[in-house]
Scaffold this active site. Structure first.
Site, PDB file in Angstrom:
ATOM      1  N   CYS A 191       0.832  -1.202   0.000  1.00 16.37           N
ATOM      2  CA  CYS A 191       0.000   0.000   0.000  1.00 16.37           C
ATOM      3  C   CYS A 191       0.874   1.262   0.000  1.00 16.37           C
ATOM      4  O   CYS A 191       1.586   1.510  -0.960  1.00 16.37           O
ATOM      5  CB  CYS A 191      -0.996  -0.033   1.154  1.00 16.37           C
ATOM      6  SG  CYS A 191      -2.332   1.183   0.961  1.00 16.37           S
ATOM      7  N   HIS A 203      -3.756  -4.869   0.061  1.00 18.55           N
ATOM      8  CA  HIS A 203      -3.284  -5.400   1.338  1.00 18.55           C
ATOM      9  C   HIS A 203      -3.343  -6.928   1.316  1.00 18.55           C
ATOM     10  O   HIS A 203      -4.407  -7.501   1.538  1.00 18.55           O
ATOM     11  CB  HIS A 203      -4.154  -4.870   2.491  1.00 18.55           C
ATOM     12  CG  HIS A 203      -3.954  -3.430   2.777  1.00 18.55           C
ATOM     13  ND1 HIS A 203      -3.001  -2.974   3.660  1.00 18.55           N
ATOM     14  CD2 HIS A 203      -4.565  -2.331   2.293  1.00 18.55           C
ATOM     15  CE1 HIS A 203      -3.039  -1.653   3.713  1.00 18.55           C
ATOM     16  NE2 HIS A 203      -3.979  -1.238   2.883  1.00 18.55           N
ATOM     17  N   GLU A 260      -2.354  -8.938   3.505  1.00 16.93           N
ATOM     18  CA  GLU A 260      -2.704  -9.433   4.839  1.00 16.93           C
ATOM     19  C   GLU A 260      -4.205  -9.371   5.104  1.00 16.93           C
ATOM     20  O   GLU A 260      -4.693  -9.958   6.079  1.00 16.93           O
ATOM     21  CB  GLU A 260      -1.937  -8.650   5.908  1.00 16.93           C
ATOM     22  CG  GLU A 260      -2.455  -7.257   6.212  1.00 16.93           C
ATOM     23  CD  GLU A 260      -2.044  -6.188   5.227  1.00 16.93           C
ATOM     24  OE1 GLU A 260      -2.329  -5.002   5.506  1.00 16.93           O
ATOM     25  OE2 GLU A 260      -1.439  -6.516   4.181  1.00 16.93           O
TER      26      GLU A 260
END
Length: 197
Positions: free
Chosen positions: A77, A178, A180
């Protein structure tokens, strides 16, 4: 494996740590140049503002260290945007790993900024994507984007604007989304980054 996460007072390190933990890995969050230089893998996550983040990196001497690393490096990001040449966010000079500027979205009024939510990757043949099969949905939150360039290995479209969603040059990778927070696809990308690159 010695995994380092760059500390520079930008958010979401906790969610990255949790994602690594789910994969069976632990990592050290650090702004120590020596620890970063000696890590096996380096992750550069971020949720925040470009000029403030760059000021911290320069204060700690990390603007030099991060551009000279030889191990696999993944920006996420804001981390990816800071790897570019500059950002339109407060006219900030960034790290210059990828010689391309980060731009602010200018979209039709029916498209909200930030671009937030799930969107697909149009990805090329690259080792980072070796574990993916078929359509790849990932989670994005961003108001700025990186235009398509020679380093683009995946792209995404929002509001008629096609932008770089993954960059790759030498040992450096960047993801605008992202991983994650991107479910199975994000987990697979992190696993490939840690185990195969």
């Amino acid at each position: 494996m010695n995994i380092a996460i760059v500390k520079y007072n930008a958010g979401n390190t906790r969610s990255v740590l949790c994602a690594l933990h789910r994969l069976g890995y632990e990592a050290e969050v650090t702004d120590d140049p020596g620890q970063l230089a000696n890590a096996d893998k380096v992750l550069f996550p971020g949720v925040g503002e470009a000029s403030t983040a760059m000021a911290y990196l320069r204060e700690k001497g990390l603007d030099i260290v991060l551009t000279t690393l030889k191990q696999p490096f993944l920006g996420i990001c804001l981390g990816m945007q800071l790897m570019c040449a500059s950002s339109e966010e407060h006219d900030t000079q960034t790290l210059g790993i990828f010689p391309i500027p980060t731009r602010k979205f200018s979209l039709p009024p029916e498209f909200k900024i930030p671009h937030m939510g799930w969107n697909t990757l149009q990805y090329q043949d690259d080792r980072l994507f070796s574990g993916l099969k078929g359509e790849a949905w990932c989670y994005f939150v961003h108001s700025y984007y990186v235009p398509l360039c020679e380093a683009t290995i995946a792209s995404t479209e929002y509001g008629g604007q096609v932008f770089s969603s993954v960059l790759h040059k030498d040992n450096y990778y960047g993801c605008q989304f992202h991983p994650e927070k991107s479910g199975d696809v994000g987990e697979q990308l992190l696993k490939t980054f840690l185990e195969e690159l």
